[in-house]
Write a protein that holds these residues in place. Sequence first.
Motif, PDB file in Angstrom:
ATOM      1  N   ARG A 132      25.536  32.664  46.619  1.00 56.95           N
ATOM      2  CA  ARG A 132      25.702  33.433  45.394  1.00 56.95           C
ATOM      3  C   ARG A 132      26.118  34.865  45.721  1.00 56.95           C
ATOM      4  NH1 ARG A 132      20.822  34.281  41.234  1.00 56.95           N
ATOM      5  NH2 ARG A 132      20.718  32.013  41.357  1.00 56.95           N
ATOM      6  N   SER A 133      25.506  35.449  46.758  1.00 53.04           N
ATOM      7  CA  SER A 133      25.891  36.796  47.177  1.00 53.04           C
ATOM      8  C   SER A 133      27.352  36.847  47.586  1.00 53.04           C
ATOM      9  CB  SER A 133      25.008  37.253  48.349  1.00 53.04           C
ATOM     10  OG  SER A 133      23.649  37.290  47.969  1.00 53.04           O
ATOM     11  N   LEU A 134      27.789  35.826  48.330  1.00 56.73           N
ATOM     12  CA  LEU A 134      29.174  35.775  48.766  1.00 56.73           C
ATOM     13  C   LEU A 134      30.119  35.649  47.578  1.00 56.73           C
ATOM     14  CD1 LEU A 134      31.196  35.665  51.087  1.00 56.73           C
ATOM     15  CD2 LEU A 134      30.857  33.181  51.176  1.00 56.73           C
ATOM     16  N   ALA A 135      29.723  34.850  46.572  1.00 53.17           N
ATOM     17  CA  ALA A 135      30.565  34.692  45.388  1.00 53.17           C
ATOM     18  C   ALA A 135      30.713  36.009  44.642  1.00 53.17           C
ATOM     19  CB  ALA A 135      29.975  33.622  44.468  1.00 53.17           C
ATOM     20  N   VAL A 136      29.635  36.798  44.558  1.00 51.13           N
ATOM     21  CA  VAL A 136      29.709  38.102  43.901  1.00 51.13           C
ATOM     22  C   VAL A 136      30.641  39.029  44.674  1.00 51.13           C
ATOM     23  CG1 VAL A 136      28.390  40.147  43.231  1.00 51.13           C
ATOM     24  CG2 VAL A 136      27.433  37.873  42.852  1.00 51.13           C
ATOM     25  N   VAL A 137      30.517  39.031  45.994  1.00 50.18           N
ATOM     26  CA  VAL A 137      31.377  39.876  46.817  1.00 50.18           C
ATOM     27  C   VAL A 137      32.838  39.466  46.675  1.00 50.18           C
ATOM     28  CG1 VAL A 137      31.940  40.554  49.175  1.00 50.18           C
ATOM     29  CG2 VAL A 137      29.555  40.444  48.448  1.00 50.18           C
ATOM     30  N   VAL A 138      33.094  38.156  46.683  1.00 53.63           N
ATOM     31  CA  VAL A 138      34.449  37.666  46.516  1.00 53.63           C
ATOM     32  C   VAL A 138      34.999  38.091  45.151  1.00 53.63           C
ATOM     33  CG1 VAL A 138      35.840  35.579  46.225  1.00 53.63           C
ATOM     34  CG2 VAL A 138      34.215  35.745  48.115  1.00 53.63           C
ATOM     35  N   GLY A 139      34.140  38.031  44.117  1.00 55.94           N
ATOM     36  CA  GLY A 139      34.565  38.500  42.804  1.00 55.94           C
ATOM     37  C   GLY A 139      34.960  39.962  42.827  1.00 55.94           C
ATOM     38  N   PHE A 140      34.198  40.781  43.556  1.00 54.22           N
ATOM     39  CA  PHE A 140      34.527  42.198  43.659  1.00 54.22           C
ATOM     40  C   PHE A 140      35.853  42.391  44.409  1.00 54.22           C
ATOM     41  CE2 PHE A 140      34.163  46.311  45.949  1.00 54.22           C
ATOM     42  CZ  PHE A 140      34.216  47.127  44.845  1.00 54.22           C
ATOM     43  N   LEU A 141      36.112  41.557  45.417  1.00 48.57           N
ATOM     44  CA  LEU A 141      37.392  41.633  46.120  1.00 48.57           C
ATOM     45  C   LEU A 141      38.544  41.307  45.163  1.00 48.57           C
ATOM     46  CD1 LEU A 141      36.487  39.946  49.535  1.00 48.57           C
ATOM     47  CD2 LEU A 141      36.763  42.383  49.043  1.00 48.57           C
ATOM     48  N   GLY A 142      38.286  40.405  44.211  1.00 47.40           N
ATOM     49  CA  GLY A 142      39.290  40.126  43.189  1.00 47.40           C
ATOM     50  C   GLY A 142      39.592  41.353  42.352  1.00 47.40           C
ATOM     51  N   VAL A 143      38.545  42.119  42.024  1.00 45.81           N
ATOM     52  CA  VAL A 143      38.741  43.368  41.292  1.00 45.81           C
ATOM     53  C   VAL A 143      39.594  44.329  42.109  1.00 45.81           C
ATOM     54  CG1 VAL A 143      37.570  45.377  40.325  1.00 45.81           C
ATOM     55  CG2 VAL A 143      36.614  43.103  39.984  1.00 45.81           C
ATOM     56  N   LEU A 144      39.329  44.412  43.405  1.00 46.55           N
ATOM     57  CA  LEU A 144      40.101  45.307  44.266  1.00 46.55           C
ATOM     58  C   LEU A 144      41.577  44.904  44.303  1.00 46.55           C
ATOM     59  CD1 LEU A 144      37.691  45.862  47.300  1.00 46.55           C
ATOM     60  CD2 LEU A 144      38.077  47.323  45.315  1.00 46.55           C
ATOM     61  N   LEU A 145      41.847  43.623  44.260  1.00 46.36           N
ATOM     62  CA  LEU A 145      43.231  43.171  44.222  1.00 46.36           C
ATOM     63  C   LEU A 145      43.937  43.671  42.965  1.00 46.36           C
ATOM     64  CD1 LEU A 145      42.988  39.462  45.464  1.00 46.36           C
ATOM     65  CD2 LEU A 145      44.174  41.350  46.598  1.00 46.36           C
ATOM     66  N   ILE A 146      43.199  43.722  41.857  1.00 48.92           N
ATOM     67  CA  ILE A 146      43.784  44.183  40.598  1.00 48.92           C
ATOM     68  C   ILE A 146      44.004  45.689  40.617  1.00 48.92           C
ATOM     69  CG2 ILE A 146      43.391  44.372  38.112  1.00 48.92           C
ATOM     70  CD1 ILE A 146      41.802  41.738  38.354  1.00 48.92           C
ATOM     71  N   GLY A 156      44.074  38.492  41.826  1.00 46.50           N
ATOM     72  CA  GLY A 156      42.715  38.974  41.572  1.00 46.50           C
ATOM     73  C   GLY A 156      42.035  38.215  40.454  1.00 46.50           C
ATOM     74  N   ILE A 157      42.763  37.952  39.380  1.00 39.79           N
ATOM     75  CA  ILE A 157      42.190  37.191  38.267  1.00 39.79           C
ATOM     76  C   ILE A 157      41.801  35.795  38.728  1.00 39.79           C
ATOM     77  CG2 ILE A 157      42.731  36.130  36.050  1.00 39.79           C
ATOM     78  CD1 ILE A 157      44.447  38.585  35.433  1.00 39.79           C
ATOM     79  N   ALA A 158      42.665  35.174  39.538  1.00 40.08           N
ATOM     80  CA  ALA A 158      42.354  33.839  40.044  1.00 40.08           C
ATOM     81  C   ALA A 158      41.088  33.845  40.889  1.00 40.08           C
ATOM     82  CB  ALA A 158      43.532  33.315  40.868  1.00 40.08           C
ATOM     83  N   VAL A 159      40.932  34.875  41.713  1.00 40.10           N
ATOM     84  CA  VAL A 159      39.730  34.985  42.552  1.00 40.10           C
ATOM     85  C   VAL A 159      38.494  35.162  41.684  1.00 40.10           C
ATOM     86  CG1 VAL A 159      38.548  36.428  44.259  1.00 40.10           C
ATOM     87  CG2 VAL A 159      40.961  35.849  44.569  1.00 40.10           C
ATOM     88  N   LEU A 160      38.610  35.999  40.646  1.00 42.44           N
ATOM     89  CA  LEU A 160      37.474  36.242  39.762  1.00 42.44           C
ATOM     90  C   LEU A 160      37.051  34.965  39.043  1.00 42.44           C
ATOM     91  CD1 LEU A 160      38.555  39.645  38.183  1.00 42.44           C
ATOM     92  CD2 LEU A 160      36.758  39.261  39.852  1.00 42.44           C
ATOM     93  N   ALA A 207      35.968  39.400  31.600  1.00 43.01           N
ATOM     94  CA  ALA A 207      36.550  40.418  30.716  1.00 43.01           C
ATOM     95  C   ALA A 207      37.860  40.963  31.260  1.00 43.01           C
ATOM     96  CB  ALA A 207      35.551  41.563  30.506  1.00 43.01           C
ATOM     97  N   ILE A 208      38.068  40.870  32.586  1.00 45.38           N
ATOM     98  CA  ILE A 208      39.304  41.404  33.149  1.00 45.38           C
ATOM     99  C   ILE A 208      40.518  40.674  32.602  1.00 45.38           C
ATOM    100  CG2 ILE A 208      39.437  39.918  35.189  1.00 45.38           C
ATOM    101  CD1 ILE A 208      40.066  43.721  35.084  1.00 45.38           C
ATOM    102  N   VAL A 209      40.365  39.403  32.273  1.00 44.91           N
ATOM    103  CA  VAL A 209      41.478  38.648  31.687  1.00 44.91           C
ATOM    104  C   VAL A 209      41.886  39.271  30.360  1.00 44.91           C
ATOM    105  CG1 VAL A 209      42.227  36.387  30.857  1.00 44.91           C
ATOM    106  CG2 VAL A 209      40.704  36.547  32.838  1.00 44.91           C
TER     107      VAL A 209
END
Length: 312
Positions: free
Chosen positions: A141-155, A290-294, A267-269
């Motif tokens: 779960r921690s990794l999924a949250v971090v990956v989600g944040f990396l998606g934000v960084l891509l955006i 980034g959206i796909a990662v999120l 919400a980013i979508v």
Amino acid sequence: MSADPPRPRPAGSAADALRLSRRRAILLVLGAAAAFSLAAACVKALDGAVPLAEVVLWRNLFAIPALLPLMVQHGGLAALRTARPMSHAARILFGLLGMFGSFYGLAHLPFAVVSALGFTMPLFLTVLSVPLLGERVGWRRSLAVVVGFLGVLLIVRPGEAGEGAGALDLVAAGAVLLGAVGWALAMITIRRMGEAGEEAVTIVLWFAIGSSLVAAVAAIPVWVWPTPGQWLLLAGVGLISALAQVMMTNAYRTGESTLLAPFEYSAIVWTVGMGFVLWGEVPHISAAAGIAVLIGSGLYIWHREVTLGVKR
């Protein structure tokens, strides 16, 4: 003699109830994320013409009439009864911090940038939920949250979002980040009150009333009368936010903070779409990635938490 066939698991088992509760909480967060995005677009459309304290004031005043039917449904004034005034005071303080931070950013930064910076909130929430709520966060779960944040960084594309920006933009970005901390603390406070049996309508009503009083005092020195168009936008901010607040409060009263936080990324979508349609903000190719990662990180957590019922 043949063995008896295996007995089916009771439909009302604790595991099924937990999965249904988690699914409902996640759907509420998804709906609230869409509504908050629309309310933020109304604030962005004001373009800083109305003082920040006044925007906060009208946001909450317009929300109160929308909450009255819920108040009546829960016994009228009895819905305001609480044995936890200090918890409500903390929730008001943290909520105002989050609101002022995000509204200030919307007045000074591109819509997509404000939205992306706001998505640091789940990271703060995950970190703070461990010491403040005692929640256990598995590595997946921690990794999924971090990956989600990396998606934000891509955006956002660090190093490009601030090109040509002056000191004011840096201040605005800092305000949004500080607001994200405020929202995280507000969600944790809501979770604690929910565990103690406080009703969602009571939490939402006291926030609307308390934050209106604080914002009214702050708005007096900078008061301006809105134009008819600005009145419509302010009403939209309040009414839509009220709906979103009820959904989000109900979600965090019954669901684990670290489970629900990644779904706010949805919400980013909405913000990328509205930014393009309303302000001509054309997403970079990395935004699609980034959206796909999120979305992928949110669906992964949905699968593990709701379908499989595991926490790691």
